[in-house]
Motif scaffolding. Sequence first.
Motif, PDB file in Angstrom:
ATOM      1  N   ARG A 226     -25.218 -41.413  70.436  1.00 52.39           N
ATOM      2  CA  ARG A 226     -23.798 -41.101  70.482  1.00 52.39           C
ATOM      3  C   ARG A 226     -23.525 -39.678  70.962  1.00 52.39           C
ATOM      4  N   GLY A 227     -24.468 -38.778  70.749  1.00 54.58           N
ATOM      5  CA  GLY A 227     -24.285 -37.394  71.151  1.00 54.58           C
ATOM      6  C   GLY A 227     -24.574 -37.120  72.612  1.00 54.58           C
ATOM      7  N   VAL A 228     -24.719 -38.154  73.445  1.00 58.72           N
ATOM      8  CA  VAL A 228     -25.010 -37.938  74.867  1.00 58.72           C
ATOM      9  C   VAL A 228     -23.816 -37.332  75.593  1.00 58.72           C
ATOM     10  N   VAL A 229     -22.611 -37.561  75.096  1.00 59.54           N
ATOM     11  CA  VAL A 229     -21.427 -36.876  75.620  1.00 59.54           C
ATOM     12  C   VAL A 229     -20.618 -36.365  74.434  1.00 59.54           C
TER      13      VAL A 229
ATOM     14  N   GLY B 291     -16.849 -41.259  67.313  1.00 58.94           N
ATOM     15  CA  GLY B 291     -17.837 -40.204  67.148  1.00 58.94           C
ATOM     16  C   GLY B 291     -17.398 -38.845  67.624  1.00 58.94           C
ATOM     17  N   GLY B 292     -16.147 -38.712  68.049  1.00 55.83           N
ATOM     18  CA  GLY B 292     -15.642 -37.403  68.432  1.00 55.83           C
ATOM     19  C   GLY B 292     -15.354 -36.541  67.221  1.00 55.83           C
ATOM     20  N   SER B 293     -15.183 -35.252  67.462  1.00 59.90           N
ATOM     21  CA  SER B 293     -14.943 -34.310  66.370  1.00 59.90           C
ATOM     22  C   SER B 293     -13.459 -34.045  66.202  1.00 59.90           C
ATOM     23  N   GLU B 294     -13.027 -33.920  64.959  1.00 57.35           N
ATOM     24  CA  GLU B 294     -11.681 -33.418  64.706  1.00 57.35           C
ATOM     25  C   GLU B 294     -11.568 -32.024  65.334  1.00 57.35           C
ATOM     26  N   GLY B 295     -10.423 -31.727  65.885  1.00 58.80           N
ATOM     27  CA  GLY B 295     -10.187 -30.393  66.449  1.00 58.80           C
ATOM     28  C   GLY B 295     -10.713 -30.196  67.852  1.00 58.80           C
ATOM     29  N   ARG B 296     -11.402 -31.205  68.438  1.00 57.96           N
ATOM     30  CA  ARG B 296     -11.999 -31.003  69.766  1.00 57.96           C
ATOM     31  C   ARG B 296     -10.943 -30.912  70.861  1.00 57.96           C
TER      32      ARG B 296
ATOM     33  N   VAL C 282     -16.755 -25.520  74.006  1.00 60.33           N
ATOM     34  CA  VAL C 282     -18.182 -25.803  73.903  1.00 60.33           C
ATOM     35  C   VAL C 282     -18.684 -25.592  72.472  1.00 60.33           C
ATOM     36  N   THR C 283     -18.029 -24.711  71.727  1.00 55.20           N
ATOM     37  CA  THR C 283     -18.426 -24.498  70.332  1.00 55.20           C
ATOM     38  C   THR C 283     -18.172 -25.753  69.511  1.00 55.20           C
ATOM     39  N   VAL C 284     -16.980 -26.344  69.669  1.00 55.37           N
ATOM     40  CA  VAL C 284     -16.686 -27.568  68.919  1.00 55.37           C
ATOM     41  C   VAL C 284     -17.452 -28.757  69.494  1.00 55.37           C
ATOM     42  N   SER C 285     -17.795 -28.704  70.775  1.00 55.79           N
ATOM     43  CA  SER C 285     -18.696 -29.730  71.320  1.00 55.79           C
ATOM     44  C   SER C 285     -20.032 -29.709  70.585  1.00 55.79           C
ATOM     45  N   TYR C 286     -20.513 -28.510  70.290  1.00 56.96           N
ATOM     46  CA  TYR C 286     -21.747 -28.379  69.518  1.00 56.96           C
ATOM     47  C   TYR C 286     -21.579 -28.981  68.119  1.00 56.96           C
ATOM     48  N   TYR C 287     -20.414 -28.717  67.497  1.00 55.60           N
ATOM     49  CA  TYR C 287     -20.165 -29.295  66.175  1.00 55.60           C
ATOM     50  C   TYR C 287     -20.131 -30.820  66.254  1.00 55.60           C
ATOM     51  N   GLU C 288     -19.551 -31.348  67.324  1.00 53.22           N
ATOM     52  CA  GLU C 288     -19.522 -32.804  67.512  1.00 53.22           C
ATOM     53  C   GLU C 288     -20.940 -33.350  67.661  1.00 53.22           C
ATOM     54  N   TRP C 289     -21.746 -32.664  68.433  1.00 54.41           N
ATOM     55  CA  TRP C 289     -23.140 -33.070  68.650  1.00 54.41           C
ATOM     56  C   TRP C 289     -23.908 -33.090  67.330  1.00 54.41           C
TER      57      TRP C 289
END
Length: 493
Positions: free
Chosen positions: A226-229, A237-242, A407-414
């Motif tokens: 799921r973390g491939v994107v 699977g997305g992050s809140e706040g993204r 990109v910071t919240v992308s990292y949190y999503e990952w």
Amino acid sequence: MEVFHRAADLIGLDRRVRMELEEPDYEHIFYVTVKLHTRLSPLPQAEQQKFSDLQESELLPDGLEPLLDGSFVFKRRALINATAQMRGGVLRLKGKGLYKVVPGRPERFKAYRVQHNQARGPYKGGIRFHQDVSLDLFKVLAAEMTWKTAIADVPFGGGKGGIKVDPRSLSSEELEALTLRYMYRLKPLIGPDLDIPAPDVGTDAAIMGLLLRQYTDGERERHRLRGVVTGKDTRIGGSEGRVRATGQGLAYCIQEWFADRGTTPAGSTFILQGFGNVGSNTAEILCGLGAKFLAVNDAGGTIYSPTGLDVQDLTAYVYDNPSNLRRTVAGYPKAQQISKTDLWDVACDLCIPAALGGEITGPVAERLKCRLVAEGANGPTTPEGDRVLAKRGIEMIPDIIGNAGGVTVSYYEWIQNKRMEHWSETEVNGRLEQAIKSNYRIIRDISRNTPRRTATHNSVRYCIGKEIDMRTAAMVLALKRIEAHYQLEGFSQ
């Protein structure tokens, strides 16, 4: 790369490390093909006379998808209970005029993925669908992602890619087909621990969902991938706040700039260039902090209100208005329509370029009537623009920290995908605020040559013994963090 070389010279960057960073690890160019649907294109005025007696045709409305150029994508369901009169491939749509039938055809699109550096972790960077992309542009943007991930202190490298296409020229079904075919070709090059795409200009959470589906189709343990994107919808699977992350990160930088002067954004004024994801969310957040939104420009036009624009009403006009196919601020009825050049003459506290690169040129910088340029876009200020701003004493929040929230919240999503967790928006924003503000303070200390160790940040190892501008200071931070990996890990043989 001017700033890169200037910062590299200042810190005495190891020659081999410099060579590793001057060019990408990999440059991928490939082609994707898609079958475009039949279109109904407006008949040129010169040809309309000979069809003056053609009777009107009634087609099912939701079988015709309008495009920006005035044409319609014809779908088979348009013929359900239809009354059609056609001659010479021309028909007259009821209430719309004469249209020529343009048969569907296969089309080829040029696609890219540039993987710049992975010393600190997997390649990371957006997917851009835009008609003006090129290999050279993606090389620059991929390098900027390497710097940005280092500045944000997340364990990623830099990458960037996309397709040379105007997504507004395609129907929703065609865009989906193009996206899936792109991932079909891209799949061997990426992975959740190798290269992790995200949204960029012309793409969004819906596109990320399609990419995820295509990548994981047929995989036995698809949920581990799921973390491939990142930048996905929160329901898959997305992050809140993204969605607001880039604008939120820029707002945190702006708050720090005001706090350093003993005040807050409340009562300040700002102008905005670009009203996409970054621009609209930054405007909404700043207005929520008490700032006044005076003017905004996008690709369609420029508007101004001396009493302040209602950001929520404007957002509804641009994004929730079925008749506004161009998704532009142009024509907004509650503001004055002005020229783009007039935007730069609006007196304000903050100028926020949040669209494409190269907007703040030398001549534009000469005209600005602001105290601070806060960069939400990638590379919005040219080198000449930088020099003019410095000469005029206009301060700068550089892009590689200003828009690092995404990109910071992308990292949190990952991380959440890796752990199969889902964090609240409060937790995400709390982590983001701490990360952005601490790194902004380090850059500020480097710029002022004031090494400090506090409860929130430590700039001692990064200051270089002299004062430098904020953009160079940000690059110094990035290069020192990247160089540490080469120094401590060495080079593979």
